[in-house]
Design a protein around this motif. Structure first.
Motif: not given
Length: 422
Positions: A184-186, A188-193
């Motif tokens: 997750r981004t720092f 917390g709003a979106s996922p990270v691949g």
């Protein structure tokens, strides 16, 4: 060769002589390994994440706040390990979408004391520098979203130090943290691949290090070279003391460190402790007394012997000499003063005139004062040696005109203080 002999002397004598005579000599049993190795560290400051972040989410530069607590152990004065835990709070600034996330981490790090490696101790004992780096585990959580992002991390940083005391140091720190397998981004709003080093986080902090242990200093501030040099200096000082103690200043065959009477009269017999042999305790060395009895008269009669010694003093055989225009006696004159001290102590009813002289060089009034000062100084030495001032009378006889004033050697003879027993 001299150093070898002194070293052997130190080995033979320091275990016995100095154990009895020099209780204040510093011990060299403490060596370079005697320093504290444990410390605890508490820091707080600001942070700034670089990536990953969701578009429209921004963090202040820098953004409060983060905290860190650690325990460190030093294997030596250069390298150690630190186990620490950290907490980071991330919030959006005014232009950002609202978010509130938190990162928790724990890491095991290798610590290198760069200050000791670079030899900072050669110019300061108060400023140091630590480098640290290691791996750990972290979790990212959000107040706005229900998730727990578990990840690994790698961190590396520099910690300048300012020693406030042997127990406390003020520290600053700048550290870069890289996250591994961050989902997750720092914000917390979106996922990270992806599974590589997704996240970059910077932190800056101030804090305190508290040193633990019973020794005086911590490994952070100990230079092994300096500690070894201190031990060498201490040993050299002890050897120098032995060398001084082996000096025989009165040439009686007994070194000063064992000499109970280090200023005995030159040429007279002494016992094993360097004391003048005076079996009848009349204050006159037996060897010298026998000489005068033989030369002047009545052998075996102690009262006559006393008179012979008195005559010898009054006839000018005992003198104190001075260098040109000096008021303090020459070193070689100590035996004359010592002779009178012993006589007066052995004859408590006797008193003495202390008579000063000067040579003819210079103004007569000046020389009169010079002879006065010489007599006064000799009187003071006698008083310091235990003779009551009331038994001593100073007489200033000024210039002695009995010798050829053009003869340097003859003038030396009349620059003197002599005595008259009463």
């Amino acid at each position: 060769m001299k150093k070898i002999l002194l070293t052997l002397s130190a080995f033979a004598l320091t275990t016995g002589v100095f154990a009895q005579t020099d209780e204040t000599t510093p011990s060299t049993e403490n060596n370079a390994s005697d320093y504290n190795k444990w410390s605890i560290e508490l820091n707080g400051g600001v942070n700034k994440f670089q990536r990953p972040a969701t578009s429209g989410y921004f963090q202040s530069t820098p953004s409060p706040w983060n905290a860190d607590f650690g325990v460190r152990y030093m294997f030596n004065n250069k390298f150690g390990l630190k186990l620490d835990a950290g907490y980071y709070s991330f919030t959006g600034k005014d232009e950002s979408m609202d978010f509130d996330t938190h990162l928790y981490r724990t890491d095991l790090q290798l610590v290198a004391n760069v200050g000791r490696v670079l030899g900072f101790e050669t110019w300061t004992g108060r400023v140091g520098l630590l480098a640290h780096g290691g791996f750990g585990y972290a979790q990212l959580k959000s107040d706005n979203h229900d998730f727990t992002d578990k990840m690994g991390n790698f961190m590396v940083g520099l910690t300048p130090q300012l020693r406030l005391s042997n127990r406390v140091a003020l520290t600053g720190d700048f550290t870069t943290l890289l996250t591994v397998s961050q989902d997750r981004t720092f914000d917390g709003a979106s996922p990270v691949g992806g599974r590589g080093f997704q996240g970059i986080l910077f932190q800056g902090s101030l804090g305190l290090t508290v040193y633990l242990g019973s020794n005086e200093k911590h490994a952070d501030w100990v230079s092994l070279d300096s500690a070894l040099q201190e031990e060498i200096d201490a040993l050299e000082a002890r050897i120098a003391t032995i060398e001084t103690g082996l000096t025989d200043s009165d040439a009686d065959g007994v070194p000063d460190m064992f000499d109970a009477e280090p200023n005995s009269m030159a040429g007279v017999a002494v016992d094993t402790k360097g004391r003048t042999i005076d079996r009848n305790n009349n204050g006159v060395a037996d060897e010298l007394e026998n000489y005068f009895e033989t030369k002047y008269g009545d052998k075996g009669n102690s009262s006559t012997s006393g008179m012979d010694v008195k005559s010898m003093i009054n006839d000018g055989y005992v003198n104190v000499y001075f260098d040109f225009n000096k008021t303090q006696p020459t070193t070689d004159s100590a035996s004359g003063i010592n002779f009178l001290v012993k006589y007066l102590k052995a004859n408590p009813s006797a008193s003495a005139d202390v008579v000063g002289y000067a040579d003819e060089i210079g103004n007569a009034d000046y020389n009169k004062n010079l002879s006065q000062e010489r007599a006064n100084n000799v009187k003071q030495i006698l008083v310091d040696a235990g003779i009551s001032a009331s038994r001593l009378n100073v007489v200033a006889n000024g210039e002695d005109t009995s010798v050829n004033k053009d003869s340097k050697q003859a003038r030396q003879i009349v620059r003197r203080v002599t005595f008259k027993i009463k």
